[in-house]
Design an enzyme around this catalytic site. Structure first.
Site, PDB file in Angstrom:
ATOM      1  N   ARG A  55       0.835  -1.211   0.000  1.00  0.00           N
ATOM      2  CA  ARG A  55       0.000   0.000   0.000  1.00  0.00           C
ATOM      3  C   ARG A  55       0.865   1.255   0.000  1.00  0.00           C
ATOM      4  NH1 ARG A  55      -4.241  -0.189   4.587  1.00  0.00           N
ATOM      5  NH2 ARG A  55      -4.760   1.822   3.690  1.00  0.00           N
ATOM      6  N   HIS A 106      -7.145   8.088  11.514  1.00  0.00           N
ATOM      7  CA  HIS A 106      -6.806   6.652  11.504  1.00  0.00           C
ATOM      8  C   HIS A 106      -5.302   6.406  11.318  1.00  0.00           C
ATOM      9  CE1 HIS A 106     -11.232   5.517  10.418  1.00  0.00           C
ATOM     10  NE2 HIS A 106     -11.074   5.847  11.679  1.00  0.00           N
TER      11      HIS A 106
HETATM   12  P1  OAD Z   1     -14.976   3.011   2.317  1.00  0.00           P
HETATM   13  O1  OAD Z   1     -14.275   2.146   1.338  1.00  0.00           O
HETATM   14  O2  OAD Z   1     -15.791   2.371   3.371  1.00  0.00           O
HETATM   15  O3  OAD Z   1     -15.953   3.997   1.552  1.00  0.00           O
HETATM   16  C1  OAD Z   1     -15.550   4.715   0.420  1.00  0.00           C
HETATM   17  C2  OAD Z   1     -16.699   5.618   0.031  1.00  0.00           C
HETATM   18  O4  OAD Z   1     -16.269   6.425  -1.038  1.00  0.00           O
HETATM   19  C3  OAD Z   1     -17.961   4.891  -0.431  1.00  0.00           C
HETATM   20  O5  OAD Z   1     -19.080   5.426   0.246  1.00  0.00           O
HETATM   21  C4  OAD Z   1     -18.016   5.174  -1.922  1.00  0.00           C
HETATM   22  O6  OAD Z   1     -19.352   5.306  -2.391  1.00  0.00           O
HETATM   23  C5  OAD Z   1     -17.294   6.499  -1.990  1.00  0.00           C
HETATM   24  N1  OAD Z   1     -16.632   6.772  -3.282  1.00  0.00           N
HETATM   25  C6  OAD Z   1     -16.100   5.890  -4.160  1.00  0.00           C
HETATM   26  N2  OAD Z   1     -15.543   6.542  -5.192  1.00  0.00           N
HETATM   27  C7  OAD Z   1     -15.724   7.868  -4.958  1.00  0.00           C
HETATM   28  C8  OAD Z   1     -15.343   9.053  -5.647  1.00  0.00           C
HETATM   29  N3  OAD Z   1     -14.683   9.000  -6.798  1.00  0.00           N
HETATM   30  N4  OAD Z   1     -15.694  10.236  -5.105  1.00  0.00           N
HETATM   31  C9  OAD Z   1     -16.374  10.303  -3.930  1.00  0.00           C
HETATM   32  N5  OAD Z   1     -16.729   9.216  -3.228  1.00  0.00           N
HETATM   33  C10 OAD Z   1     -16.409   8.007  -3.733  1.00  0.00           C
HETATM   34  O7  OAD Z   1     -13.872   3.995   2.939  1.00  0.00           O
HETATM   35  P2  OAD Z   1     -13.954   4.862   4.266  1.00  0.00           P
HETATM   36  O8  OAD Z   1     -15.327   5.351   4.529  1.00  0.00           O
HETATM   37  O9  OAD Z   1     -12.857   5.845   4.189  1.00  0.00           O
HETATM   38  O10 OAD Z   1     -10.246   2.318   8.675  1.00  0.00           O
HETATM   39  O11 OAD Z   1     -13.604   3.783   5.341  1.00  0.00           O
HETATM   40  C11 OAD Z   1     -13.477   4.167   6.668  1.00  0.00           C
HETATM   41  C12 OAD Z   1     -12.435   3.347   7.337  1.00  0.00           C
HETATM   42  O12 OAD Z   1     -12.742   1.957   7.196  1.00  0.00           O
HETATM   43  C13 OAD Z   1     -11.037   3.470   6.771  1.00  0.00           C
HETATM   44  O13 OAD Z   1     -10.342   4.606   7.265  1.00  0.00           O
HETATM   45  C14 OAD Z   1     -10.414   2.214   7.242  1.00  0.00           C
HETATM   46  C15 OAD Z   1     -11.509   1.238   6.910  1.00  0.00           C
HETATM   47  O14 OAD Z   1     -11.499   0.070   7.601  1.00  0.00           O
HETATM   48  C16 OAD Z   1      -9.121   1.939   9.257  1.00  0.00           C
HETATM   49  O15 OAD Z   1      -8.191   1.484   8.643  1.00  0.00           O
HETATM   50  C17 OAD Z   1      -9.138   2.123  10.740  1.00  0.00           C
END
Ligand code: OAD
Length: 261
Positions: A55, A106
């Site tokens: 990564r 995070h």
């Molecule tokens: P997710 O993978 O859960 O969510 C990504 C979000 O981005 C989704 O809601 C998609 O719909 C949206 N998305 C995808 N492409 C996009 C784009 N081009 N523009 C805007 N939005 C888009 O990722 P996070 O919510 O960041 O934690 O996940 C939260 C945490 O869960 C991470 O920080 C990580 C993970 O486990 C840890 O590592 C502690």
């Protein structure tokens, strides 16, 4: 304007780094309990380090996109500004966002820290440790993917995982794993910002908003009268609470939105 921006993996999607739960997201292919909790690290540090090295490599190859750039511009024009990002990448910083205006709640994937004492270091650009070099060919990459999925390397020997120069314990990536507490100093920065007053504008970008503290901070920041805008192609638990939802990729929606503010 007083502004809070919250970002998740979706903002970096157009820079080429995978999200966690989206199509081709990490947690669609790998079991997080094999890679992102303290348990697998205790069992098999090589596997976990190998994944984080991959990564790191992927992030170093990526470039900030126009959404990161737009947020950096907004941070300069706003009267008061704080970014809370769940992302462990450095794309906001590389887009020019000042470190003091940002909280990586995070953690930071480029930090390597001791699993026992307070020692930590930021990894240089050219990283040789731990020993595992990133996959460069498709076949090598797919072989690694298989290993991450199987998550069992018991019969394989890798060169050493880094040890703490201060206490000799195992070093680990400076990220928050499932089941671990957030850094209290970082929480304090966010809480202090919220306690100083509500925001005129809260932007929540590219996150599934599955963590309660993310929803809580967004709603508290917005207060009674602030605007809460979600930028995400998909619906999330925050959508029904937002004053506006923009169902577009961040790299398209944000530059337009910010140029109108
Ligand atoms: P997710 O993978 O859960 O969510 C990504 C979000 O981005 C989704 O809601 C998609 O719909 C949206 N998305 C995808 N492409 C996009 C784009 N081009 N523009 C805007 N939005 C888009 O990722 P996070 O919510 O960041 O934690 O996940 C939260 C945490 O869960 C991470 O920080 C990580 C993970 O486990 C840890 O590592 C502690």
């Amino acid at each position: 304007m007083r502004i809070l921006v919250i970002t998740g993996a979706g903002i970096s999607a157009e820079s080429g780094t995978p999200t966690f739960r989206g199509k081709d997201g990490y947690w669609r292919n790998f079991d997080p309990t094999n890679l992102a909790t303290p348990k697998p690290f205790a069992r098999d540090q090589n596997l976990v380090w190998e994944w984080y090295c991959e990564r790191r490599h992927q992030i170093r190859e990526a470039k900030p996109n126009s959404a990161h750039d737009a947020i950096a511009r907004l941070s300069i024009s706003a009267r008061e500004f704080l970014l809370v990002t769940q992302n462990v990448d450095d794309l906001h910083a590389r887009a020019g966002l000042a470190k003091e205006k940002m909280v990586q709640i995070h953690g930071d994937i480029f930090v390597t820290r001791c699993s026992r004492c307070d020692f930590s270091r930021i990894e240089p650009e050219q990283e040789h440790s731990p020993s595992v070099t990133p996959a460069r060919s498709d076949s090598a990459a797919s072989e690694k993917l298989d290993r991450f999925k199987r998550a069992s390397l018991k019969d394989e020997e890798y060169a050493e995982v880094p040890r703490c120069p201060a206490c000799a314990a195992l070093m680990r990536p400076g990220v928050v794993w499932f089941g671990e507490q957030l850094d209290t100093k970082k929480i304090e920065i966010v809480e202090n910002y919220l306690n100083r007053g509500s925001c005129d504008l809260v932007l929540v970008i590219g996150t599934t908003a599955l963590f309660g503290y993310i929803v809580d901070w967004a709603l508290r920041a917005r207060g009674e009268n602030g605007e809460l805008i979600e930028i995400n192609p998909d619906e999330t638990p925050l959508s029904s609470l937002a004053t506006k939802c923009i169902r577009e990729p961040a790299a398209i929606a944000l530059p337009q939105l910010i140029s109108k503010l």
